[in-house]
Design an enzyme around this catalytic site. Structure first.
Site, short mmCIF file in Angstrom:
data_model
loop_
_atom_site.label_atom_id
_atom_site.label_comp_id
_atom_site.label_asym_id
_atom_site.label_seq_id
_atom_site.Cartn_x
_atom_site.Cartn_y
_atom_site.Cartn_z
N LYS A 1 -11.58 4.88 4.18
CA LYS A 1 -10.37 5.46 4.76
C LYS A 1 -9.28 5.52 3.69
O LYS A 1 -9.09 4.54 2.95
CB LYS A 1 -9.92 4.62 5.95
N SER B 1 -7.08 6.23 14.07
CA SER B 1 -6.67 7.02 12.91
C SER B 1 -7.78 7.17 11.88
O SER B 1 -7.70 7.97 10.96
CB SER B 1 -5.45 6.37 12.24
N SER C 1 -7.89 1.86 16.09
CA SER C 1 -8.38 2.90 15.17
C SER C 1 -9.77 2.64 14.62
O SER C 1 -10.38 3.54 14.03
CB SER C 1 -7.40 3.06 14.01
#
Length: 578
Positions: A79, A153, A177
């Site tokens: 990420k 996210s 997330s």
């Protein structure tokens, strides 16, 4: 090489083929680069896979032993709020980007174990969102149905794994997330206890609540990653000595006492999937206790409806102020809410005191137990999220936001689909000190052999809301979907009391008749079929797509003298006209 490498990449498959010299890590990386190129429109990556910068990691494998390196040659996604040395970290904001000189602590450990970073993945900007649509790098598409959200996210990290562009993906989890994207892309999402994985080298969202997490195709593979990533980092003030969990079972399983809320275009399907999941939970064989879980939502409200949101503003507020227009609009609205004057120091202490009481309640509730909840209560199309970005995002966190606030560990695992290509899943929660409980219970849940079932097509009084629906429920049948027959059937009204329909297949002519498709356990299907009175019975019913399912049919001899209602197109239409 594409034909020899499966779409779903796993540690087990790669290690076996590496040892047998069937493939090399370079072969795998080349295939991943090709897949990423083909999926470019899905907005999975911010820094996509490229041999130019991945090559040094391939060369590093020459100095590592495959026998002593547990993740040797295993590609993984990062990420893009987690640092990888020499590659920009953007946190989903181009103007914020910087290039770190060193790896985040977790990244360093994984590379030392032989894993290969293959890209920096897209995310909801500044890890603020649960939908996967809040990025200037584009909305990450769902891996199964592009019109639906991918979840955030950690959107790109999860989709990269689901699309075979990584074996595992690193996400982060402050309010869900690391779990919501796992659900929406049919993956396992493991969120370790706070501090178990170092957050050194992570762009903070809420530093006191942030976790780095992993997406994988199975709990077993998630725990292989955990074994390399976990451990105290001396230079990290948030790091804790929390041993790797040993799978074990709690004394009981906690389920919500009151009906849960489901939302979105698949709300009914999600509700039905939850009911099926509860039955699967029961088959684990542990005592079940139903409790009032409303305090979880009350605790969660502290995060976004209280002063705790100020921690997000503390992390990036100065950047937002100094760079007008750089922040994604809806993200800026959320971040700025943390700067509200009402959130003074006294309000923070008051919220902390409330939270401490909720933590005590959670500790008492889960001392010897695991809590099971839906990972989410529904999903949304990307169009719907654009139309109502705040409310839809809030809905996605209903069953996730409480977790880190209450210092719980969690693992999200897939369950039966809610609808075609619409995954459903549940999350297991435990106290941080009982992290092994979620591993053992989730493992037992996934190993439950589902009871054999059959589809049943019904066209009359057994449909939802009609008098004989109770017979379907008594046989533990579950409504699946509405359907239509092939245009080959006559529908007649039988002169019974009450009146019933008869469905008769025609050699020539006929019409398309509206049906409902239910799913019934085979253990009750025989008794159900035997109870159907003549001239009705169970036979194969052809649907409009050419498939056949067991369902109600009628013997042709009764058509003579019966009222032909084929033109109405279905039994419900008769009820409307009458």
């Amino acid at each position: 090489m594409g034909k020899t490498i499966p779409e779903k990449l796993t540690i087990k498959w790669l290690q076996e083929h590496y040892r047998n010299n069937n493939i090399t890590p370079k072969d795998v990386i080349e295939e991943i680069i090709d897949r990423a190129t083909k999926d470019a429109d899905m907005n999975i990556w911010i820094t996509p896979p490229s041999m130019e910068w991945i090559q040094p990691y391939l060369e590093k494998l020459d100095s590592l032993s495959i026998e002593s390196s547990p993740l040797w040659g295993i590609p993984f996604a990062i990420k893009d709020n987690i640092d990888l040395a020499g590659i920009p970290t953007t946190a989903g904001c181009p103007e914020y980007a910087y290039t770190p000189d060193e790896d985040a602590a977790v990244i360093r450990r994984l590379i030392e174990a032989g894993a290969i970073p293959v890209g920096k993945a897209n995310l909801d900007q500044f890890a603020t969102g649960l939908v996967g649509t809040r990025s200037p790098y584009g909305e990450t598409q769902n891996s199964l149905r592009p019109e639906l959200i991918s979840g955030g996210s950690s959107s790109g990290s999860s989709v990269s794994v689901a699309r075979g562009q990584a074996v595992f993906g690193l996400g982060t989890d402050t309010a869900g997330s690391g779990r919501v994207p796992a659900l929406l892309n049919n993956l396992v999402g493991y969120k370790p206890s706070l501090g178990a994985w170092s957050t050194k080298g992570l762009v903070p969202a809420c530093a006191s609540l942030d976790c780095i997490t992993v997406f994988a195709h199975s709990l077993e593979e998630a725990m292989l990653v955990d074994a390399s990533a976990r451990g105290v980092e001396e230079a990290d003030p948030w790091s804790k000595e929390i041993p790797q969990p040993v799978a074990s079972l709690p004394e009981k399983i906690i389920l919500p006492k009151d009906p849960l809320d489901f939302y979105g275009p698949f709300a009914t399907e999600y509700s039905d999937a939850w009911d099926r999941a509860v039955e699967q939970v029961k088959q684990v064989g542990l005592p079940i206790e139903y409790v009032d879980t409303t305090f979880l939502a009350e605790a969660a409200a502290i995060l976004y409806d209280g002063p705790m949101v100020a921690e997000r503003w503390a992390a990036v507020g100065s950047f937002v102020e100094e760079n007008p227009g750089a922040t994604f609009p809806v993200t800026e609205d959320v971040l700025r809410s943390g700067s509200a004057s009402k959130y003074d120091a006294a309000s923070v202490f008051k919220a902390n005191h409330q939270l401490q009481a909720y933590k005590l309640k959670a500790k008492q509730l889960l001392r010897d137990a695991v809590l099971v909840m839906p990972t989410a209560g529904g999903t949304w199309s990307r169009d719907q999220v654009r139309e109502n970005p705040i409310a839809t995002n809030s809905d996605m966190g209903r069953y996730t936001n409480h977790c880190n606030l209450l210092d719980l560990s969690a693992v999200a695992v897939p369950a039966d689909e809610a609808a075609e290509k619409v995954p459903f899943g549940v999350t297991f929660f435990s106290l941080a000190e009982n992290e092994g409980f979620i591993c053992g219970t989730a493992e037992a849940f996934t190993q439950v052999v589902a009871e054999p079932t059959t589809l049943v097509a019904v066209c009359g009084l057994h449909m939802r809301g009609l008098p004989l629906e109770t017979q379907m429920k008594d046989c533990r049948a579950t409504f699946i979907r509405e359907a239509v027959t092939a245009p080959k059937y006559q529908l007649i009204k039988l002169p019974t009391e009450p009146a019933k329909p008869g469905l008769i297949k025609q050699a020539n002519g006929g019409g398309a008749i509206q049906l409902e498709i239910w799913e019934m356990p085979l253990s009750t299907f025989g008794t159900f079929a035997a109870s159907i009175p003549d001239p009705l019975g169970i036979g194969k019913v052809e649907l409009e797509d050419g498939s056949e399912v067991p369902g109600f049919i009628c013997q042709a001899y009764v058509a003579e003298g019966a009222e032909d209602i084929t033109a109405l197109g279905g039994w419900r239409n008769l009820l409307v006209f009458n």
